[in-house]
Design a protein around this motif. Sequence first.
Motif, mmCIF file in Angstrom:
data_model
loop_
_atom_site.group_PDB
_atom_site.id
_atom_site.type_symbol
_atom_site.label_atom_id
_atom_site.label_comp_id
_atom_site.label_asym_id
_atom_site.label_seq_id
_atom_site.Cartn_x
_atom_site.Cartn_y
_atom_site.Cartn_z
ATOM 1 N N GLN A 135 111.825 -4.453 19.396
ATOM 2 C CA GLN A 135 110.960 -4.267 20.555
ATOM 3 C C GLN A 135 109.834 -5.295 20.528
ATOM 4 O OE1 GLN A 135 110.458 0.044 19.558
ATOM 5 N NE2 GLN A 135 110.670 0.320 21.748
ATOM 6 N N LYS A 136 109.598 -5.909 21.675
ATOM 7 C CA LYS A 136 108.520 -6.885 21.771
ATOM 8 C C LYS A 136 107.235 -6.165 22.122
ATOM 9 C CE LYS A 136 111.509 -10.741 23.142
ATOM 10 N NZ LYS A 136 111.787 -11.777 24.172
ATOM 11 N N MET A 137 106.548 -5.706 21.094
ATOM 12 C CA MET A 137 105.293 -4.990 21.291
ATOM 13 C C MET A 137 104.225 -5.609 20.389
ATOM 14 S SD MET A 137 106.339 -0.969 21.580
ATOM 15 C CE MET A 137 106.855 -0.880 19.866
ATOM 16 N N ASP B 158 101.251 -7.627 27.676
ATOM 17 C CA ASP B 158 101.735 -6.258 27.822
ATOM 18 C C ASP B 158 101.297 -5.688 29.178
ATOM 19 O OD1 ASP B 158 102.811 -3.829 25.965
ATOM 20 O OD2 ASP B 158 101.321 -3.110 27.377
ATOM 21 N N GLU C 179 106.481 3.416 20.259
ATOM 22 C CA GLU C 179 105.935 2.868 21.505
ATOM 23 C C GLU C 179 104.894 3.800 22.116
ATOM 24 O OE1 GLU C 179 107.518 0.870 25.711
ATOM 25 O OE2 GLU C 179 108.945 1.593 24.203
ATOM 26 N N LYS D 133 100.975 2.862 22.856
ATOM 27 C CA LYS D 133 100.383 2.981 24.182
ATOM 28 C C LYS D 133 99.181 3.935 24.159
ATOM 29 C CE LYS D 133 104.531 1.815 26.860
ATOM 30 N NZ LYS D 133 103.989 0.537 27.353
#
Length: 269
Positions: free
Chosen positions: A70-72, A106, A215, A219
Motif C-alpha cells: 500500500q502506498k501510504m 494523500d 489504513e 487515517k
Amino acid sequence: MDKTSLIGVVLGFIAVGAGMILKGVDITALINPAAILVILVGTAASVIIAFPSSEIKRVPKLFGIVFKEQKMPKPKDLIILFSDMAQLARREGLLALEAKMDEIDDPFLKQGLILAVDGQSADYIRNVLSDEIDAMEERHSAGAAIFSQAGTYAPTLGVLGAVIGLIAALANMDNTDELGNAISAAFVATLLGIFTGYVLWHPFANKLRRKTHEEVRLKEMMVEGVLSILEGEAPRIIEQKLASYLPASERKDLFEDNSESEVAQNVEA
C-alpha cells in the motif's frame, strides 16, 4: 509487491508438493481436470451467488491489494509533517498551509487540511473524515468477506468432488487397478479444496483485514493531526499526542531526532 503474500503462496505450494514427494505420491496426481473444475469453478460459482455483482467486480482489485504494497505515508513522517505545519500555522496563520498542499499526495489528508483552511469547525471536520473512514472500512470488509467465504466453500466442495470421484470408482468395482486409481483421484479434490481454502482464500481475507486496520489507524492519525493544527496546539504537543500511534522503538527515535534538531537550531541561533 507485497513480498510476504508472494512468499507465503510459494511456500504453501512447496510444502504440499514436497510433502507429497516425501510420502511417495506422484506429483502429477494433482493434474486432475475434474477436481480442478469442481474446486475452482465451483468456488467461483458459490461466491458469485453469495455476493452482488458490484462487489464481485472488485475481486481483481482485491488481488492487487493482497499482492501489492500500500502506498501510504509512514506514521513517523506524518508526525514530522504535522509538527512543521503546526509551527507554520502558529506563526503565519492557517491560510499559510495552502502553500503546503502541493507537497501532499494523500487525498484524505489533503481533504482534511482544505476543510481546516476553509474555516470549518472541528466537529464538522471530524464527522466528514470519520464518515469517509467508515465507508472505506465497510468496502474493505466486504472484500475480505469474499475471500473468507471462498475459504469456507472450497473445502466443502472438495468433499463434493471426492464423493463424485467415489461414485465413479464404485462403477469400476470389477477392475481393482481402475478402482484404486479412481479412489486416489477422488481424494485429489479434497486436497485441492482444503489447500485453496486454508492456504489461499482465508489467508487472503486476513491480509485484507490487516491492511484495512493499518489504513484506518493511519487515517485516524491524520484526523487527529489536522484537528490539533486547527486548535492551535504547539508542535511538541502534537508530536507527543501522535506518538501513541508509533511502536515504542520508533517513538524513542522520533524524540531523539527532534532533540538533536532543537540543539542544532539553538547553536545556529
